[in-house]
Scaffold this active site. Structure first.
Site, mmCIF file in Angstrom:
data_model
loop_
_atom_site.group_PDB
_atom_site.id
_atom_site.type_symbol
_atom_site.label_atom_id
_atom_site.label_comp_id
_atom_site.label_asym_id
_atom_site.label_seq_id
_atom_site.Cartn_x
_atom_site.Cartn_y
_atom_site.Cartn_z
ATOM 1 N N GLU A 91 7.466 -14.331 -11.973
ATOM 2 C CA GLU A 91 6.741 -13.202 -11.402
ATOM 3 C C GLU A 91 6.230 -12.223 -12.441
ATOM 4 O O GLU A 91 5.205 -11.589 -12.222
ATOM 5 C CB GLU A 91 7.544 -12.490 -10.310
ATOM 6 C CG GLU A 91 8.823 -11.866 -10.762
ATOM 7 C CD GLU A 91 9.623 -11.271 -9.605
ATOM 8 O OE1 GLU A 91 9.051 -10.963 -8.560
ATOM 9 O OE2 GLU A 91 10.840 -11.108 -9.776
ATOM 10 N N ASN A 148 -1.613 1.886 5.761
ATOM 11 C CA ASN A 148 -0.769 0.852 5.163
ATOM 12 C C ASN A 148 -0.347 -0.066 6.304
ATOM 13 O O ASN A 148 0.261 0.396 7.262
ATOM 14 C CB ASN A 148 0.452 1.546 4.520
ATOM 15 C CG ASN A 148 1.563 0.584 4.164
ATOM 16 O OD1 ASN A 148 1.314 -0.589 3.931
ATOM 17 N ND2 ASN A 148 2.780 1.080 4.110
ATOM 18 N N GLY A 149 -0.705 -1.343 6.228
ATOM 19 C CA GLY A 149 -0.315 -2.276 7.299
ATOM 20 C C GLY A 149 -1.466 -3.185 7.695
ATOM 21 O O GLY A 149 -2.423 -3.351 6.930
ATOM 22 N N TRP A 198 -2.730 -2.736 -1.639
ATOM 23 C CA TRP A 198 -2.425 -4.148 -1.837
ATOM 24 C C TRP A 198 -3.188 -4.852 -0.723
ATOM 25 O O TRP A 198 -2.834 -4.737 0.449
ATOM 26 C CB TRP A 198 -0.928 -4.395 -1.725
ATOM 27 C CG TRP A 198 -0.512 -5.786 -2.077
ATOM 28 C CD1 TRP A 198 -0.223 -6.266 -3.318
ATOM 29 C CD2 TRP A 198 -0.339 -6.882 -1.176
ATOM 30 N NE1 TRP A 198 0.115 -7.591 -3.236
ATOM 31 C CE2 TRP A 198 0.047 -8.001 -1.935
ATOM 32 C CE3 TRP A 198 -0.493 -7.045 0.201
ATOM 33 C CZ2 TRP A 198 0.300 -9.248 -1.374
ATOM 34 C CZ3 TRP A 198 -0.249 -8.284 0.764
ATOM 35 C CH2 TRP A 198 0.151 -9.373 -0.029
ATOM 36 N N CYS A 255 0.843 -1.188 0.000
ATOM 37 C CA CYS A 255 0.000 0.000 0.000
ATOM 38 C C CYS A 255 0.886 1.248 0.000
ATOM 39 O O CYS A 255 1.925 1.290 0.646
ATOM 40 C CB CYS A 255 -0.939 0.103 1.197
ATOM 41 S SG CYS A 255 -2.030 -1.290 1.383
ATOM 42 N N ARG A 293 3.782 0.053 -4.953
ATOM 43 C CA ARG A 293 3.593 -0.535 -3.624
ATOM 44 C C ARG A 293 2.317 -1.368 -3.515
ATOM 45 O O ARG A 293 2.125 -2.088 -2.524
ATOM 46 C CB ARG A 293 3.562 0.562 -2.561
ATOM 47 C CG ARG A 293 4.836 1.369 -2.489
ATOM 48 C CD ARG A 293 4.735 2.426 -1.415
ATOM 49 N NE ARG A 293 4.527 1.835 -0.117
ATOM 50 C CZ ARG A 293 5.484 1.389 0.689
ATOM 51 N NH1 ARG A 293 6.735 1.487 0.308
ATOM 52 N NH2 ARG A 293 5.207 0.870 1.849
ATOM 53 N N LYS A 344 12.398 -14.510 -11.807
ATOM 54 C CA LYS A 344 12.090 -13.370 -12.687
ATOM 55 C C LYS A 344 11.020 -13.759 -13.697
ATOM 56 O O LYS A 344 10.086 -13.010 -13.937
ATOM 57 C CB LYS A 344 13.320 -12.878 -13.454
ATOM 58 C CG LYS A 344 14.360 -12.068 -12.772
ATOM 59 C CD LYS A 344 13.952 -10.723 -12.258
ATOM 60 C CE LYS A 344 13.274 -10.823 -10.922
ATOM 61 N NZ LYS A 344 14.023 -10.653 -9.727
ATOM 62 N N GLU A 356 17.239 -17.314 -9.453
ATOM 63 C CA GLU A 356 16.827 -15.932 -9.708
ATOM 64 C C GLU A 356 16.210 -15.806 -11.115
ATOM 65 O O GLU A 356 15.208 -15.118 -11.295
ATOM 66 C CB GLU A 356 18.042 -14.999 -9.524
ATOM 67 C CG GLU A 356 17.837 -13.546 -9.866
ATOM 68 C CD GLU A 356 16.746 -12.836 -9.074
ATOM 69 O OE1 GLU A 356 16.200 -13.405 -8.115
ATOM 70 O OE2 GLU A 356 16.401 -11.713 -9.460
ATOM 71 N N LYS A 386 5.870 -4.064 -4.233
ATOM 72 C CA LYS A 386 7.322 -3.864 -4.186
ATOM 73 C C LYS A 386 7.897 -4.082 -2.793
ATOM 74 O O LYS A 386 8.934 -4.698 -2.642
ATOM 75 C CB LYS A 386 7.648 -2.455 -4.681
ATOM 76 C CG LYS A 386 9.132 -2.168 -4.787
ATOM 77 C CD LYS A 386 9.744 -2.920 -5.937
ATOM 78 C CE LYS A 386 11.239 -2.761 -6.013
ATOM 79 N NZ LYS A 386 11.825 -3.857 -6.795
ATOM 80 N N HIS A 392 17.991 -36.369 -10.056
ATOM 81 C CA HIS A 392 17.288 -36.896 -8.877
ATOM 82 C C HIS A 392 15.801 -36.563 -8.916
ATOM 83 O O HIS A 392 15.136 -36.567 -7.886
ATOM 84 C CB HIS A 392 17.929 -36.354 -7.601
ATOM 85 C CG HIS A 392 19.375 -36.720 -7.482
ATOM 86 N ND1 HIS A 392 19.780 -37.994 -7.175
ATOM 87 C CD2 HIS A 392 20.502 -35.992 -7.688
ATOM 88 C CE1 HIS A 392 21.113 -38.033 -7.172
ATOM 89 N NE2 HIS A 392 21.563 -36.836 -7.494
HETATM 90 C C1 F6R Z 1 11.564 -10.335 -6.736
HETATM 91 C C2 F6R Z 1 11.340 -9.393 -5.672
HETATM 92 C C3 F6R Z 1 11.054 -9.915 -4.311
HETATM 93 C C4 F6R Z 1 11.930 -9.174 -3.294
HETATM 94 C C5 F6R Z 1 11.549 -9.594 -1.868
HETATM 95 C C6 F6R Z 1 12.455 -8.941 -0.833
HETATM 96 O O1 F6R Z 1 11.837 -9.702 -7.938
HETATM 97 O O2 F6R Z 1 11.374 -8.213 -5.881
HETATM 98 O O3 F6R Z 1 11.266 -11.291 -4.245
HETATM 99 O O4 F6R Z 1 13.265 -9.465 -3.560
HETATM 100 O O5 F6R Z 1 10.222 -9.235 -1.614
HETATM 101 O O6 F6R Z 1 12.363 -7.553 -0.865
HETATM 102 P P1 F6R Z 1 13.463 -6.647 -0.211
HETATM 103 O O7 F6R Z 1 14.736 -6.858 -0.927
HETATM 104 O O8 F6R Z 1 12.939 -5.251 -0.375
HETATM 105 O O9 F6R Z 1 13.575 -7.056 1.229
#
Ligand code: F6R
Length: 615
Positions: free
Chosen positions: A495, A101-102, A75, A2, A27, A492, A488, A610, A511
């Site tokens: 998501e 937010n929370g 969110w 949020c 956010r 990517k 990773e 985010k 395995h």
């Molecule tokens: C993936 C992504 C998330 C963040 C995770 C941790 O692309 O953005 O997996 O890496 O939510 O976020 P931070 O680094 O802000 O603690």
């Protein structure tokens, strides 16, 4: 999770709030709302959907000339995303209007109590409960808004950043924070409130970042009054001068923030090591580390806590730290670590990695580690973030704002910081030879140029994306330092394209996952020059023998894998220790192009936000 934004001052609040919501949309983006007040009537509009949907609704439905306003992009936590659950929320009398937010964890019991006292609720949200609790306190205790907020917040359990105003107080906004970020921008005869400074950066460079358990009364014509929520003590707020500029938070000609951030990597990796890595002089030094290097050298072990992409950076660090410093490393998902009664001692050093510096699980893991006496070091991007303040010391990555929800430059800059840490500690501990140390410094300095080179394959990667955009599954394989890169790469793709993908250590394939391989299964293999090169080549042969389709990331000039793979993506040669910094680049581009071709919302993928400030 949020985004909240508020304004009070001499200008029309509407354009400031709407623009601010667009900047904070990363956010959360399942619903949005705004409330404006011109001193006579409150205008409120909210809707399920994006900020652009809200904009259309506002322009059709409400007057927009108030000079006080609050806005929210959501969110969802409590209550599905719909118009009613969107913020802002009114109190029953219609006098108070709040954005939040929370999560208020004990909202159900408070709601019950308020219902017994005759309160009615329109939404399923914890936020509507909070605003009515504040109203009830105002009534029962006969106190001003600020005091009522303080008393109410002492009754709630959870996390919040809130902003609210009272119809009877057209010159005042009250804000409070616990666990979710909140910045107050200070202009001339005007104030701004936001989850981060991006909504007000063109108006002022001066901001107060509230600490946890602080609240502020923002009144026109007065100084911002900050106090502790518990105990009532007044706080002398620190006014920070912001380094952010408008250009950093705009797309700069790219179609998406994610693409801009991918292409920024050569310059931000340089920013990460600028002034810290002086290869000619054989120096690597990190301000936050110098005074605490003994803690690392004498540590029983290093525990790395993080989530998502930051966890993958931590996994790369495990290889580098163990290789170079010979200190045992464990890498933990913060969300598991915090709840599994881990064994932590004063001889442990914890490294917490977080782009946002606000991730709730990582923060909780830090608090737990501190309770057990461990020394906690932060690697964060957002300056002044909660994690950067909660840790004993740390290093900023200096990647600049990362707006695309999928992390790209955050990962490479985190790995850069962690590599510099490992080199510095290894040098001090004597576990790296002078020759190797110098080689690594020189090679690390070359990484921006190598990333630049890797980015030149963009067109070719776009062609590969075209071939595979309709695949239903992907497998990503890597070994050693490039096993985390495989994870990773898969994350990517998942998501932002919503294609199922899994990352595996290449040798683990036999395995289990090998059963998945057929001509429908694209397998991305990171097969750059390394100690494991021959073994990875054998893994590729195993996939070929089962008709798997191979897309390989190879070192420039490679001939062996080129003959075996169906498609190749070349990257410049680096030492294996530094290879994740370049091998990850083509995987970011591949995911990006596939997602764009599938028409996905790359910067705002579904269900994601985010910064994850709830557990
Ligand atoms: C993936 C992504 C998330 C963040 C995770 C941790 O692309 O953005 O997996 O890496 O939510 O976020 P931070 O680094 O802000 O603690």
């Amino acid at each position: 999770m949020c985004g909240i934004v508020g304004y009070i001052g001499k200008r029309e609040a509407y354009p400031i709030i709407m623009n601010g919501l667009k900047r904070l949309e990363y956010r959360g983006y399942d619903s949005a709302g705004i409330a404006l007040y011109d001193g006579t009537g409150i205008q409120l509009a909210k809707t399920k959907g994006k900020v652009s949907d809200l904009e259309a609704r506002v322009e059709a439905e409400i007057k927009t000339d108030g000079k006080l306003g609050i806005g929210h992009t959501r969110w969802a936590t409590h209550g599905v995303p719909n118009d009613i659950n969107s913020h802002p929320h009114y109190s029953n009398s219609g006098n108070l209007v709040i954005i939040h937010n929370g999560i208020i964890e004990n909202y159900a019991s408070i709601k019950k109590e308020l219902e017994n006292r005759g309160y009615k609720f329109k939404s399923d949200t914890d936020t509507e409960v909070l605003v009515n609790l504040i109203e009830e306190v105002q009534k029962v205790e006969n106190v001003k808004l600020g005091k009522a907020v303080q008393i109410a917040l002492n009754q709630v359990v959870g996390a919040y950043a809130i902003a609210l105003f009272d119809r009877n107080k057209p010159d005042e906004i009250v804000v409070a924070k616990l666990g979710s970020p909140l910045a107050i921008g200070i202009g001339e005869d005007e104030f701004f409130v936001a989850s981060d400074a991006s909504p007000f950066i063109e108006f002022t460079n001066n901001a107060i970042y509230l600490e946890d358990e602080e609240m502020a009364i923002i009144r026109l014509g007065r100084e911002v009054k900050v106090r502790k929520i518990k105990g009532d003590m007044l706080v002398d707020p620190y006014i920070q001068e912001l380094q952010l500029n408008l250009e950093q938070i705009e797309k700069g000609g790219y179609d998406h923030f994610m693409l801009k951030e991918i292409f920024e990597q050569p310059s931000v990796i340089k920013d990460t090591y600028r002034g810290r890595l002086l290869a000619d002089q054989g120096i690597v030094k990190l301000g936050g580390l110098e005074d605490h290097i003994g803690k690392f050298i004498n540590a029983n072990r290093i525990i790395i806590v993080a989530c998502g992409t930051s966890w993958h950076a931590g996994l790369v660090a495990e290889y580098i730290f163990e290789d170079l410093t010979r200190i045992p490393v464990e890498v933990e998902y913060a969300s598991e670590f915090r709840y599994r009664n881990p064994i932590i001692s004063e001889k442990d050093v914890v490294i917490a990695i977080s782009q946002s510096g606000e991730t709730a699980d990582t923060l909780a893991a830090i608090k737990l580690a501190k309770q057990h006496g461990a020394f906690v070091y932060g690697v964060c991007n957002v300056v002044g973030s909660t994690i950067s303040r909660e840790t004993h010391s740390g290093t900023y990555t200096h990647a600049g704002p990362e707006i695309g929800v999928a992390s790209t430059k955050a990962f490479t800059t985190q790995v850069t910081v962690l590599t510099m840490m490992a080199l510095r500690i290894a040098k001090e501990k004597g576990t790296i030879s002078q020759r190797d140390f110098m080689l690594h410094l020189r090679e690390l300095e070359q990484i921006p140029a190598h990333v630049e080179e890797a980015l030149k394959s963009d067109d070719k990667i776009m062609e590969i994306a075209e071939v595979f955009k309709n695949a239903k599954n992907f497998l990503y394989l890597g070994r050693g330092y490039n096993f985390p890169v495989a994870l990773e790469g898969a994350l990517k793709l998942k998501e932002i394209s919503y294609i199922h993908a899994e990352g595996y250590p290449a040798a683990e394939m036999k395995h289990g996952p090998i059963a998945l391989i057929d001509e429908q299964m694209p397998v991305v293999v990171i097969a750059v020059n390394s100690n494991h090169y021959e073994k990875v080549v054998s893994n590729i042969e195993e996939i070929r023998a089962r008709q798997g389709v191979i897309i390989a990331v190879v070192t420039e000039g490679d001939t062996t894998v080129k003959q075996l793979a169906d498609y190749i993506m070349e990257v410049p040669k680096t030492p294996e220790t530094l290879s994740p910094l370049v091998t990850t680049i083509p995987l970011q581009l591949l995911s990006y192009h596939i997602a764009v071709m599938l028409g996905r919302n790359v910067d705002q993928p579904r269900n994601l936000a985010k910064s994850v400030t709830v557990e």
